[in-house]
Design a protein around this motif. Sequence first.
Motif, short mmCIF file in Angstrom:
data_model
loop_
_atom_site.label_atom_id
_atom_site.label_comp_id
_atom_site.label_asym_id
_atom_site.label_seq_id
_atom_site.Cartn_x
_atom_site.Cartn_y
_atom_site.Cartn_z
N LEU A 1 0.63 -1.21 -0.19
CA LEU A 1 0.15 0.19 -0.03
C LEU A 1 0.80 1.08 -0.03
O LEU A 1 0.21 2.25 -0.28
N GLY A 2 2.24 1.16 0.12
CA GLY A 2 3.11 2.14 0.33
C GLY A 2 2.86 3.12 1.44
O GLY A 2 2.85 4.58 1.51
N VAL A 3 2.73 2.59 2.72
CA VAL A 3 2.30 3.26 3.78
C VAL A 3 3.24 2.75 4.83
O VAL A 3 3.68 1.62 4.93
N ARG B 1 -1.45 10.96 2.03
CA ARG B 1 -1.13 12.44 1.78
C ARG B 1 -0.19 13.01 2.47
O ARG B 1 0.67 13.75 2.18
N ASN B 2 -0.22 12.43 4.03
CA ASN B 2 0.72 13.38 4.87
C ASN B 2 1.60 12.38 5.45
O ASN B 2 2.62 13.27 6.49
N GLY B 3 1.68 11.22 5.21
CA GLY B 3 2.72 10.36 6.02
C GLY B 3 2.28 10.11 7.61
O GLY B 3 1.20 10.49 8.06
N PRO B 4 3.26 9.84 8.28
CA PRO B 4 4.66 9.48 8.03
C PRO B 4 4.77 8.35 6.72
O PRO B 4 3.86 7.44 6.68
N HIS B 5 5.85 8.55 5.87
CA HIS B 5 6.00 7.81 4.58
C HIS B 5 7.06 6.57 5.07
O HIS B 5 8.10 7.30 5.60
N PRO B 6 7.00 5.67 4.46
CA PRO B 6 8.16 4.64 4.60
C PRO B 6 9.32 5.10 3.87
O PRO B 6 9.16 5.88 2.65
N ARG B 7 10.59 4.65 4.18
CA ARG B 7 11.78 5.24 3.59
C ARG B 7 11.73 5.14 1.80
O ARG B 7 12.07 5.81 1.26
N PRO B 8 11.03 3.83 1.23
CA PRO B 8 11.18 4.15 -0.19
C PRO B 8 10.29 5.15 -0.72
O PRO B 8 10.61 5.72 -1.81
N VAL B 9 9.29 5.52 -0.02
CA VAL B 9 8.39 6.63 -0.65
C VAL B 9 9.13 7.89 -0.29
O VAL B 9 8.98 8.74 -1.04
N LEU C 1 12.03 12.69 -2.62
CA LEU C 1 13.03 13.37 -2.66
C LEU C 1 14.12 13.13 -3.92
O LEU C 1 15.08 14.09 -4.29
N GLY C 2 13.59 12.35 -4.74
CA GLY C 2 14.42 11.96 -5.90
C GLY C 2 15.67 11.31 -5.61
O GLY C 2 16.92 11.37 -6.42
N VAL C 3 16.00 10.39 -4.66
CA VAL C 3 17.32 9.79 -4.33
C VAL C 3 16.98 8.42 -4.09
O VAL C 3 15.95 7.72 -4.05
N THR D 1 17.03 8.01 8.50
CA THR D 1 16.80 6.79 8.54
C THR D 1 15.30 6.29 9.23
O THR D 1 15.02 5.30 9.44
N GLU D 2 14.56 7.43 9.54
CA GLU D 2 13.20 7.30 10.18
C GLU D 2 12.09 7.69 9.03
O GLU D 2 12.58 8.41 7.65
N ALA D 3 10.85 7.40 9.14
CA ALA D 3 9.86 7.73 8.39
C ALA D 3 9.67 9.30 8.55
O ALA D 3 9.87 9.87 9.56
N LEU D 4 9.47 9.81 7.24
CA LEU D 4 9.14 11.28 7.21
C LEU D 4 7.67 11.68 6.99
O LEU D 4 7.11 10.96 6.06
N THR D 5 7.04 12.85 7.51
CA THR D 5 5.90 13.50 7.04
C THR D 5 6.20 14.18 5.48
O THR D 5 7.36 14.31 5.33
N THR D 6 4.99 14.39 4.93
CA THR D 6 5.16 15.15 3.62
C THR D 6 5.76 16.53 3.80
O THR D 6 6.58 16.88 3.22
#
Length: 133
Positions: free
Chosen positions: A19-21, A56-64, A69-71, A82-87
């Motif tokens: 699900l990408g979450v 929409r707002n996260g927190p998002h997993p590292r692949p997302v 970020l384009g990296v 190293t942690e999940a980040l919000t949008t």
Amino acid sequence: MTSHQNAQTMKPATAAKKLGVYLEATPAEFREGVVSRDELNALQADPPEWLRELRRNGPHPRPVVAAKLGVSISGLARGGVTEALTTEQIEALKAESPEWLQKERATQAEVRKEAERIKEKHTQQGGQPGARS
């Protein structure tokens, strides 16, 4: 003996990945159960509010995070993420554009360019198996 078909199920971590979450941000009933293939399909087809909010707002997993970020995921680690980040946190990083992010984006652009070059070369060679790049 009667035969019945068992529904294919998966662990919550697998379902969250599909699900990408970020699993830890999902509701307890999602994290503590199992998810059938039908349930996963239903979540993808008609996401409940909690899933739409996470996407929409996260927190998002590292692949997302890496994709936004384009990296690469490795690039995130090299940058100390190293942690999940919000949008909101992702947008702040983009605005700040630290040196590591600029470097990792350039590296990722080179990787994509090289992959495209190899693909193009492969296509020109007729796409034959065993053709060397």
